[in-house]
Design a protein around this motif. Structure first.
Motif, PDB file in Angstrom:
ATOM      1  N   MET A  40     -46.669   3.291 -31.820  1.00 33.52           N
ATOM      2  CA  MET A  40     -45.828   3.528 -30.645  1.00 33.52           C
ATOM      3  C   MET A  40     -45.517   2.313 -30.002  1.00 33.52           C
ATOM      4  SD  MET A  40     -48.032   5.438 -27.473  1.00 33.52           S
ATOM      5  CE  MET A  40     -49.022   5.745 -28.375  1.00 33.52           C
ATOM      6  N   SER A  41     -44.310   2.293 -29.458  1.00 33.78           N
ATOM      7  CA  SER A  41     -43.942   1.375 -28.449  1.00 33.78           C
ATOM      8  C   SER A  41     -43.609   1.881 -27.100  1.00 33.78           C
ATOM      9  CB  SER A  41     -42.274   0.910 -28.970  1.00 33.78           C
ATOM     10  OG  SER A  41     -41.379   1.894 -28.777  1.00 33.78           O
ATOM     11  N   ARG A  42     -44.051   0.726 -26.446  1.00 31.09           N
ATOM     12  CA  ARG A  42     -44.096   0.969 -24.737  1.00 31.09           C
ATOM     13  C   ARG A  42     -43.322  -0.197 -24.089  1.00 31.09           C
ATOM     14  NH1 ARG A  42     -49.863   2.724 -23.650  1.00 31.09           N
ATOM     15  NH2 ARG A  42     -49.574   4.634 -24.370  1.00 31.09           N
ATOM     16  N   GLU A  43     -42.600   0.163 -23.262  1.00 31.52           N
ATOM     17  CA  GLU A  43     -41.998  -0.975 -22.384  1.00 31.52           C
ATOM     18  C   GLU A  43     -41.857  -0.709 -20.758  1.00 31.52           C
ATOM     19  OE1 GLU A  43     -37.776  -2.244 -22.627  1.00 31.52           O
ATOM     20  OE2 GLU A  43     -37.433  -0.563 -23.538  1.00 31.52           O
ATOM     21  N   LEU A  44     -41.882  -1.689 -20.085  1.00 34.71           N
ATOM     22  CA  LEU A  44     -41.517  -1.308 -18.552  1.00 34.71           C
ATOM     23  C   LEU A  44     -40.246  -1.998 -18.350  1.00 34.71           C
ATOM     24  CD1 LEU A  44     -43.563  -0.179 -16.318  1.00 34.71           C
ATOM     25  CD2 LEU A  44     -44.130  -2.496 -15.828  1.00 34.71           C
ATOM     26  N   ARG A  45     -39.410  -1.066 -18.010  1.00 36.62           N
ATOM     27  CA  ARG A  45     -37.950  -1.713 -17.568  1.00 36.62           C
ATOM     28  C   ARG A  45     -37.382  -1.214 -16.245  1.00 36.62           C
ATOM     29  NH1 ARG A  45     -34.023   1.973 -17.938  1.00 36.62           N
ATOM     30  NH2 ARG A  45     -34.170   3.654 -19.417  1.00 36.62           N
ATOM     31  N   GLN A  46     -36.251  -2.196 -15.948  1.00 34.70           N
ATOM     32  CA  GLN A  46     -35.918  -1.870 -14.525  1.00 34.70           C
ATOM     33  C   GLN A  46     -35.325  -0.468 -14.652  1.00 34.70           C
ATOM     34  OE1 GLN A  46     -36.045  -3.210 -11.393  1.00 34.70           O
ATOM     35  NE2 GLN A  46     -37.323  -4.858 -12.385  1.00 34.70           N
ATOM     36  N   ALA A  47     -35.374   0.336 -13.668  1.00 35.64           N
ATOM     37  CA  ALA A  47     -34.649   1.769 -13.662  1.00 35.64           C
ATOM     38  C   ALA A  47     -33.419   1.474 -13.464  1.00 35.64           C
ATOM     39  CB  ALA A  47     -35.308   2.603 -12.449  1.00 35.64           C
ATOM     40  N   ALA A  48     -32.636   2.238 -13.977  1.00 33.38           N
ATOM     41  CA  ALA A  48     -31.152   2.546 -13.759  1.00 33.38           C
ATOM     42  C   ALA A  48     -30.767   3.825 -13.014  1.00 33.38           C
ATOM     43  CB  ALA A  48     -30.234   2.264 -15.122  1.00 33.38           C
ATOM     44  N   MET A  49     -29.686   3.786 -12.463  1.00 29.71           N
ATOM     45  CA  MET A  49     -29.192   5.016 -11.569  1.00 29.71           C
ATOM     46  C   MET A  49     -29.299   6.269 -12.620  1.00 29.71           C
ATOM     47  SD  MET A  49     -28.543   6.561  -8.832  1.00 29.71           S
ATOM     48  CE  MET A  49     -28.074   5.264  -7.816  1.00 29.71           C
TER      49      MET A  49
END
Length: 166
Positions: free
Chosen positions: A1-10
């Motif tokens: 399982m891969s997980r990441e926190l990324r900046q939200a885009a519109m």
């Protein structure tokens, strides 16, 4: 399982709104009583900035399964290093450690955006959220009795906080 926190885009805003709206009928998580629309949340989305008050999406196995926002705590300059944290998870991943994973990511992320203190406003009836934040050393800094009415019942607001550095 891969997980990441990324900046939200519109382009993430519809799923952010969907996840938020999932919490409204249960009257445990948010003070909104009716679902919100993407257009109603557009200004809120635009008020976040990657530089200081970020809005991240939680991506697990290429799907957005939640979001985290850091919002201004209070509109005066002396509070600039303090933010209100909100964490919302899709119902399909609740109870699977995603919230814990998010809170383990925060110390590094906070250094990047210049924040040192987070506060969480949680209804007293939302025991899973209170337990999660306390697990990560958030302390009760305030208690506002019966300040909300949800489904015809009064609800208390618990204020939890944590200093990450000084």
């Amino acid at each position: 399982m891969s997980r990441e926190l990324r900046q939200a885009a519109m382009s993430d805003l519809p799923v952010i709104v969907d996840i938020y709206n999932q919490t409204i009928p249960g009257h445990q998580v948010t003070a909104d009583l009716k679902p919100v629309t993407v257009s109603q949340r557009r200004d809120w989305f635009l008020a976040h900035s990657p530089e200081h008050y970020p809005l991240w999406v939680i991506v697990q196995d290429d799907l957005v399964v939640g979001w985290v926002s850091l919002s201004p705590f209070y509109g005066r300059a002396a509070y600039a290093k303090t933010a209100e944290i909100s964490v919302y998870l899709d119902r399909t991943v609740q109870g699977q450690g995603v919230g814990s994973w998010v809170l383990t990511q925060l110390p590094t992320e906070l250094v990047e955006v210049g924040l040192t203190t987070l506060v969480a406003f949680i209804f007293s009836s939302n025991l899973p959220s209170i337990k999660l934040f306390k697990k990560f050393d958030y302390q009760q800094w305030g208690f506002l009795p019966a300040v909300a009415e949800l489904a015809g019942h009064p609800n208390d607001l618990v204020i939890l906080g944590r200093h990450y550095s000084h």
